[in-house]
Every structure is written in C-alpha cells, then in structure tokens.
Enzyme design. Structure first.
Site, mmCIF file in Angstrom:
data_model
loop_
_atom_site.group_PDB
_atom_site.id
_atom_site.type_symbol
_atom_site.label_atom_id
_atom_site.label_comp_id
_atom_site.label_asym_id
_atom_site.label_seq_id
_atom_site.Cartn_x
_atom_site.Cartn_y
_atom_site.Cartn_z
ATOM 1 N N ASP A 1 6.323 3.575 -7.190
ATOM 2 C CA ASP A 1 4.944 3.026 -6.364
ATOM 3 C C ASP A 1 5.218 1.941 -5.650
ATOM 4 O OD1 ASP A 1 2.401 0.972 -6.487
ATOM 5 O OD2 ASP A 1 1.745 3.249 -6.114
ATOM 6 N N ILE A 2 4.934 1.741 -4.473
ATOM 7 C CA ILE A 2 5.352 0.625 -3.623
ATOM 8 C C ILE A 2 4.181 -0.638 -4.131
ATOM 9 C CG2 ILE A 2 5.333 -0.773 -1.464
ATOM 10 C CD1 ILE A 2 5.665 2.168 -0.077
ATOM 11 N N ASN B 1 -0.800 -2.817 4.074
ATOM 12 C CA ASN B 1 -1.774 -2.076 4.962
ATOM 13 C C ASN B 1 -2.963 -2.914 5.559
ATOM 14 O OD1 ASN B 1 -0.356 0.593 5.451
ATOM 15 N ND2 ASN B 1 -1.586 1.473 3.797
ATOM 16 N N ASP C 1 2.942 3.275 7.535
ATOM 17 C CA ASP C 1 3.395 4.543 7.799
ATOM 18 C C ASP C 1 5.046 4.629 7.944
ATOM 19 O OD1 ASP C 1 1.153 5.846 7.368
ATOM 20 O OD2 ASP C 1 0.686 6.340 9.395
ATOM 21 N N GLU D 1 1.117 5.963 -1.770
ATOM 22 C CA GLU D 1 2.467 5.370 -1.748
ATOM 23 C C GLU D 1 3.233 5.643 -2.921
ATOM 24 O OE1 GLU D 1 -0.750 2.414 -3.719
ATOM 25 O OE2 GLU D 1 -0.682 4.145 -2.201
#
Length: 296
Positions: free
Chosen positions: A149-150, A157, A166, A192
């Site tokens: 997971d980021i 964002n 993106d 993500e």
C-alpha cells in the site's frame, strides 16, 4: 415361270441385303449416338459428382469434334473458377479467423488487465491465487502473497491532484514488475493497494523480496515526493504464506491484509509478516460452523 422364279430370288436377295445393311446402319448409328451423346452425359454426371465431393481439380476430357466439346470446355472453366473462388474464400476465412483470434486475445488481455497501470486486475489475481493454492495443496509446495500500500497516498492526491496520483500509480506498478520473477503475479488490488503472488515461495523468501522492493522504491525518485510526510514516497508491505498462515485463498489474503495493517500501525514504510498466535493455519468458516483457532 422360270424367269419369274429368278426375279423373285433376286428380289428376296436384295431385300435380305437391304435388311442386313439397315441393321448394320442402325447399329452403327446407335453406337455413334452412345459415343456422341450418352457417354458425354455420363462423363458430365461423373464429373459433377466428383466436384461435388470436393475434388475441384477434376476436369472432363471430351474430344469428338461436336458442339458438346464447347459444353465440356465451359464445364471445365466453371470448375476452375469454382476452385479459384473456393481458394479465395478459404484465404478470407483464414484471415478473418486470424483477426478474430487476435481480437479475442486482446479482449482477454483487457479483461484481466488494470486499465490504468497495465498490470493484472483484482479478479485475475484472485483466480490465479485460487489455482496456485490448489496446485500447492496437490504437490505440497509453499506459496506466499504480499500486500502493498502506498503510504499517505490520499495526501499525495490532495496535494498534487489525481492526474499526478495516476502517474505515480503507473510508476509504482512498473517498479513492482521489475523486481519480481517471471512466474510471479503482480496486480492492482484496489485503489493504491497492490498484491504480489509468489508461487513456490515460503514466508522467509517473501519477506526478503518485500524488503528488497521497499529498498528499491526508497532509491527511486517520484514527482513531488518531497511534499510527502518524511519527504519520500514510500510503501508498506504485509506478507502471509500458505499453508503456514492460512489454508484457503480468501483467508490468505485476509492474513496478508492484517500484516499490512500492522505495517501501517507500526510507522509505515516497513515490511510485516503475519504471525499466527496459535501456530495453526486459519480457515475462513461460516458463522454456523465456528471452530477453535478459526477467524471468521
């Protein structure tokens, strides 16, 4: 009387001779008609049957100097044109079949690929995971999954916009794909989140690979990452193994997700492996069939 008898005999002889000549003439005429008309008709019938059966190379050979030769020539020309048309039709069918197969391959690829990142999608990943779990059960081989997971992706964002977000997702997917083996499956699991399927790999090997990917990402430069908490774009990783941590695909992903949650809870930008407190693999069970050491 004698003269009359002689004349009668002459007449009878002439009649007999005429009859013989007539019979011979009729016979010759019949033979000619058979050769000139009946035989060509039979040849035409035989030729039509042969061509109908699929032999388009068959030709009729009639050379008797009559108009029926013209009909035979037209028949042969028709067979030649039919062969050419059939060959052209086969070529078109072959081309259309090839195009259709290519289109089916593209459609199949689109159906299993994430449209943004170009890696596999959630559905294909879970299908492959199910197949690999069955294979691992059959042959008694290990299997591991990595959930990634980021870190602080919502912050990224909100700060830089979804277009930049993106772009980062594409870069992350490319980095993950570069750091796995050919037999491993990398997929965008949702938002993500990414998932990696590692056949023939135990938990220790999966932890090593997750650590290597984490280090690789730390050495990469991503756009606007200086705005992230800590000044770097990082990822957290959760690892679970079959059959050590779970004995079915759904539970295996749940255990990997729990390990990922612990990585977030313990500070992010880290690798955590799931630890079964009881030492017994977990099974996803129905609420009407709860068992000891079973997480539902």
């Amino acid at each position: 009387i004698v003269l009359a008898d002689i004349n009668q005999k002459r007449v009878d002889t002439l009649i007999a001779a005429g009859a013989v000549v007539s019979i011979i003439t009729v016979s010759l005429l019949v033979l000619y008609l058979i050769r000139a008309i009946v035989r060509p008709i039979l040849l035409f019938k035989e030729g039509a049957f042969i061509i109908r059966s699929g032999n388009l190379d068959h030709r009729i050979n009639i050379k008797d100097g009559m108009e029926i030769n013209l009909l035979a020539d037209e028949f042969n020309k028709m067979a030649c044109r039919l062969k050419e048309s059939y060959a052209d039709l086969e070529k078109k069918v072959e081309d259309r079949t090839k195009e259709l197969n290519e289109l089916n391959l593209k459609l199949n690829e689109l159906s299993i690929t994430d449209g943004l990142t170009g890696i596999y999608n959630h559905m294909h990943f879970y299908n492959r995971l199910t197949d690999e779990v069955h294979r691992a059960v059959r042959y008694g081989r290990p299997l591991s999954v990595i959930m990634a997971d980021i870190d602080y992706f919502k912050h990224y964002n909100d700060t830089n916009g979804h277009i930049e977000g993106d772009h980062v997702l594409k870069e992350i997917a490319s980095c993950l794909r570069r750091n796995v083996r050919d037999q491993d499956i990398v997929a965008r699991y949702g938002g993500e989140e990414f998932a990696i399927l590692l056949p023939e790999t135990g938990k220790e090997g999966a932890l090593v690979m997750a650590g290597r990917i984490r280090e690789y990402l730390l050495n990469q430069t991503f756009p606007h990452e200086e705005k992230q908490p800590g000044g770097k774009l990082t990822m957290g990783f959760g690892v679970a193994a079959f059959p050590d941590d779970a004995d079915d695909p759904k539970c295996l992903m749940e255990m990997a997700d729990k390990a990922l949650y612990r990585a977030k809870k313990n500070g992010r930008n880290r690798v955590e492996g799931y630890e079964a407190l009881s030492g017994i693999p977990h099974s996803c069970c129905d609420t009407t069939d709860r068992q000891e050491n079973c997480i539902c």
